[in-house]
Design a protein around this motif. Structure first.
Motif, PDB file in Angstrom:
ATOM      1  N   HIS A 185       0.780  -1.145   0.033  1.00 61.95           N
ATOM      2  CA  HIS A 185       0.039   0.075  -0.068  1.00 61.95           C
ATOM      3  C   HIS A 185       0.945   1.275   0.017  1.00 61.95           C
ATOM      4  N   GLY A 186       0.202   2.394  -0.521  1.00 60.47           N
ATOM      5  CA  GLY A 186       0.847   3.815  -0.707  1.00 60.47           C
ATOM      6  C   GLY A 186       0.076   4.694   0.054  1.00 60.47           C
ATOM      7  N   THR A 187       0.519   5.929  -0.185  1.00 59.81           N
ATOM      8  CA  THR A 187      -0.129   7.001   0.312  1.00 59.81           C
ATOM      9  C   THR A 187      -1.607   7.170   0.029  1.00 59.81           C
ATOM     10  N   GLU A 188      -2.101   7.055  -1.606  1.00 56.90           N
ATOM     11  CA  GLU A 188      -3.135   6.870  -1.970  1.00 56.90           C
ATOM     12  C   GLU A 188      -4.102   5.931  -1.019  1.00 56.90           C
ATOM     13  N   LYS A 189      -3.528   4.937  -0.910  1.00 56.35           N
ATOM     14  CA  LYS A 189      -4.453   3.722  -0.122  1.00 56.35           C
ATOM     15  C   LYS A 189      -4.657   4.152   1.100  1.00 56.35           C
ATOM     16  N   LEU A 190      -3.734   4.764   1.940  1.00 52.13           N
ATOM     17  CA  LEU A 190      -3.756   5.402   3.167  1.00 52.13           C
ATOM     18  C   LEU A 190      -4.910   6.103   3.388  1.00 52.13           C
ATOM     19  N   GLU A 191      -4.828   7.460   2.413  1.00 52.87           N
ATOM     20  CA  GLU A 191      -5.861   8.320   2.424  1.00 52.87           C
ATOM     21  C   GLU A 191      -6.957   7.839   2.358  1.00 52.87           C
ATOM     22  N   LYS A 192      -7.463   6.774   1.239  1.00 47.82           N
ATOM     23  CA  LYS A 192      -8.839   6.241   1.485  1.00 47.82           C
ATOM     24  C   LYS A 192      -9.249   5.567   2.783  1.00 47.82           C
ATOM     25  N   GLU A 193      -8.312   4.758   3.377  1.00 53.27           N
ATOM     26  CA  GLU A 193      -8.625   4.210   4.383  1.00 53.27           C
ATOM     27  C   GLU A 193      -8.865   5.218   5.541  1.00 53.27           C
ATOM     28  N   ILE A 194      -7.985   6.112   5.688  1.00 58.43           N
ATOM     29  CA  ILE A 194      -8.534   7.325   6.724  1.00 58.43           C
ATOM     30  C   ILE A 194      -9.544   7.927   6.325  1.00 58.43           C
ATOM     31  N   GLU A 195     -10.030   8.195   5.238  1.00 57.40           N
ATOM     32  CA  GLU A 195     -11.297   8.797   4.673  1.00 57.40           C
ATOM     33  C   GLU A 195     -12.383   7.906   5.320  1.00 57.40           C
ATOM     34  N   LYS A 196     -12.338   6.516   5.180  1.00 60.50           N
ATOM     35  CA  LYS A 196     -13.334   5.546   5.546  1.00 60.50           C
ATOM     36  C   LYS A 196     -13.661   5.720   7.028  1.00 60.50           C
ATOM     37  N   ILE A 197     -12.699   5.790   7.676  1.00 63.18           N
ATOM     38  CA  ILE A 197     -12.598   5.718   9.306  1.00 63.18           C
ATOM     39  C   ILE A 197     -12.836   6.889   9.797  1.00 63.18           C
TER      40      ILE A 197
END
Length: 562
Positions: free
Chosen positions: A418-430
């Protein structure tokens, strides 16, 4: 008499200089800028050497000379760089003279002379401190610390390593150096990048490679005419024609930005050491995590250590991700990490998530045959981006997302890591209400920005960053930092990889508020590097690192390595 002339023109490397005859009525010196005939043109050049040995072939006559002569120390530095970096002298000398100086303009010269006449107000040092051979540990109030430190730096004619166990305000340091220097002294303060320069050099003259040519020429002439005071600059400022240089300060000594990518690929710290030796002045380097080579020089008494003590540091906790997997958590974040992010955001504090990978995933894998899609030019694994394309971050190329594996034809391809874009999606979900910003080169390049807006960062709830975070940001609300997955950095095939991880994680630790916490998520909890980050003193890291390098004959024990 004959002169070896280095032309200000691209020529094949085997023709590093050309021999010209010097007219009897023309007096010239080594380092002087002259005009010579070359084919059907008149070209500027510089006198590298003078001699009486007539060549066996016909020579042209040197036509005229300017008033400009580079100082002996500049010429000696250029000759040293040419030999040390195995590079033609003609490649080196262009770093020393701005383009407009080769073809002088009366307007440029007039402005430069006017600038040189405006002396920077400075106060003479009336009190000198006695030499002290013991390492200095600075204590007392901040102002007393600063005054004592600068006195120590300027009075001693030796190289000094300032170990920043708490980050220093380099703007205040520069101002104090200016105040304590003699009225006609010139002091050079080097910064690795423009970001650092803009942040710490307020009210100081600056010199860097992105100035326009006219401004470069004005500052160059001003320094040559003896304008006193402190000048701040990037590595390009090392080649200014100083008239009375009294000290060189290299800030953020460990920064990789001090390496020049163009030929002769010099290291600014090495050049600064040589320049200080030629002037017989102190070289002062500052860093929270200096290079292992510099630490070794300190142990050999080539640098004296001064410590700028840290009153407090954030708590560091190592989270074993293997335990998370055993308990059924296969997500990016440990359960404890999510809980602490939630608590930090509820307190209106800031969170930093560090991961050294841009994009959606670090690679694209075929689970049937194990094929990882790689760049056709450099063989690096291609990164998956949310725009559904593959990109090589080394060669800057991209290609559409493939529908099947080019090895076995399987259509079920799987993003890996995973990279920064995937982290961003994950944080946006939570945490849907959190203000999030990605701090990576791709994100800021897409906005057309060359610098980072610190006010924007300060107002953000969650910063998701790659190594772009390795700058002296001021983040007073940062109470929780998380190294999401630092393990791949330790596997990078370079002998400096461990040192770089130590420097980077220490920087993130020091960015975090002393009352906060730094979490390190890892599958390698037994790696000593994480204990070095967790437990001071940092001396333990350097002892182990130097022992490893010595056993493998790596720098500083073998200078043949890059």
């Amino acid at each position: 008499m004959f002169a070896e002339i280095v032309l200000h023109r691209r020529v094949p490397s085997k023709f590093d200089s050309f021999t010209y005859e010097v007219p009897a009525d023309l007096k010239i010196a080594q380092g002087q800028v002259v005009s010579v005939p070359f084919r059907n043109q008149k070209l500027p050049g510089i006198v590298r050497a003078l001699h009486e040995a007539a060549p066996t072939y016909p020579t042209k006559v040197l036509e005229s000379a300017t008033e400009l002569i580079l100082g002996t120390r500049q010429m000696d530095l250029a000759v040293w760089m040419s030999k040390f970096y195995a590079c033609g002298f003609s490649k080196v000398i262009d770093f020393f003279i701005p383009e407009k100086i080769w073809t002088p303009s009366k307007r440029v010269k007039k402005k430069a002379e006017a600038a040189a006449a405006e002396k920077i107000p400075q106060e003479r040092v009336s009190e000198k401190i006695a030499p002290d051979e013991k390492p200095v540990e600075v204590s007392g109030t901040r102002n007393e610390n600063l005054e004592k430190l600068v006195k120590e730096l300027l009075v001693k004619k030796e190289n000094i390593l300032v170990l920043e166990k708490t980050p220093m305000d380099l703007r205040e340091i520069s101002e104090e150096i200016s105040r304590q220097s003699d009225s006609d002294d010139q002091v050079l303060v080097l910064f690795p990048e423009l970001f650092h320069l803009k942040k710490f050099s307020e009210n100081l003259p600056v010199f860097h490679g992105e100035l326009n040519e006219t401004r470069k020429a004005q500052i160059w002439e001003s320094i040559r005419n003896g304008a006193p005071g402190v000048i701040a600059g990037t590595r390009a400022a090392l080649f200014l024609p100083f008239k009375k240089l009294s000290a060189i300060v290299v800030t953020f000594e460990h920064s990789e930005s001090y390496k020049e990518k163009r030929t002769p690929n010099y290291d600014a710290l090495s050049v600064a050491e040589k320049l200080a030796a030629l002037w017989k002045i102190p070289l002062i380097v500052t860093s929270q995590t200096p290079r292992a080579e510099t630490w070794h020089k300190m142990l050999e008494n080539k640098f004296k250590k001064i410590e700028w003590i840290a009153p407090k540091a954030p708590t560091v906790k190592i989270i074993e991700m293997a335990d998370e997997r055993r308990h059924g958590n296969y997500g990016i974040f440990a359960d404890e990490t999510i809980e602490k992010i939630a608590r930090t955001l509820s307190q209106n504090k800031q969170v930093l998530l560090f991961i050294n990978q841009k994009g959606e995933a670090s690679a694209l894998l075929c689970p049937d045959c194990g094929n990882i899609f790689r760049c056709g030019t450099c063989s690096s694994s291609l990164t998956v981006h949310k725009e559904l394309d593959l990109r090589c971050h080394r060669c800057k190329t991209s290609s559409p997302m493939p529908s099947t594996c080019d090895k076995c034809g399987n259509a079920n391809l799987k993003p890996l890591g995973h990279g920064t874009e995937k982290l961003e999606k994950e944080i946006e979900k939570i945490f849907s209400r959190a203000k999030i910003i990605r701090l990576d080169s791709g994100n800021f390049a897409s906005r057309g920005k060359k610098s980072v807006d610190e006010k924007l960062l300060e107002a953000t709830d969650v910063i998701i960053a790659t190594q772009s975070i390795d700058k002296p940001f001021t983040l007073p609300r940062l109470n929780l930092s998380v190294a999401v997955s630092p393990d791949p950095l330790l596997q990078f095939p370079h002998f400096r990889a461990t040192e770089r991880v130590f420097q980077l994680l220490t920087h993130i630790k020091n960015l975090t508020h002393p009352s906060g916490e730094f979490l390190i998520q890892t599958f390698l909890p037994g790696n000593p590097i994480f204990e070095y980050i967790k437990n001071d003193p940092i001396e333990n890291f350097y002892e182990a690192e130097l022992e490893t390098r010595k056993s493998l004959s790596l720098p500083p024990f073998n200078s043949a390595c890059p």
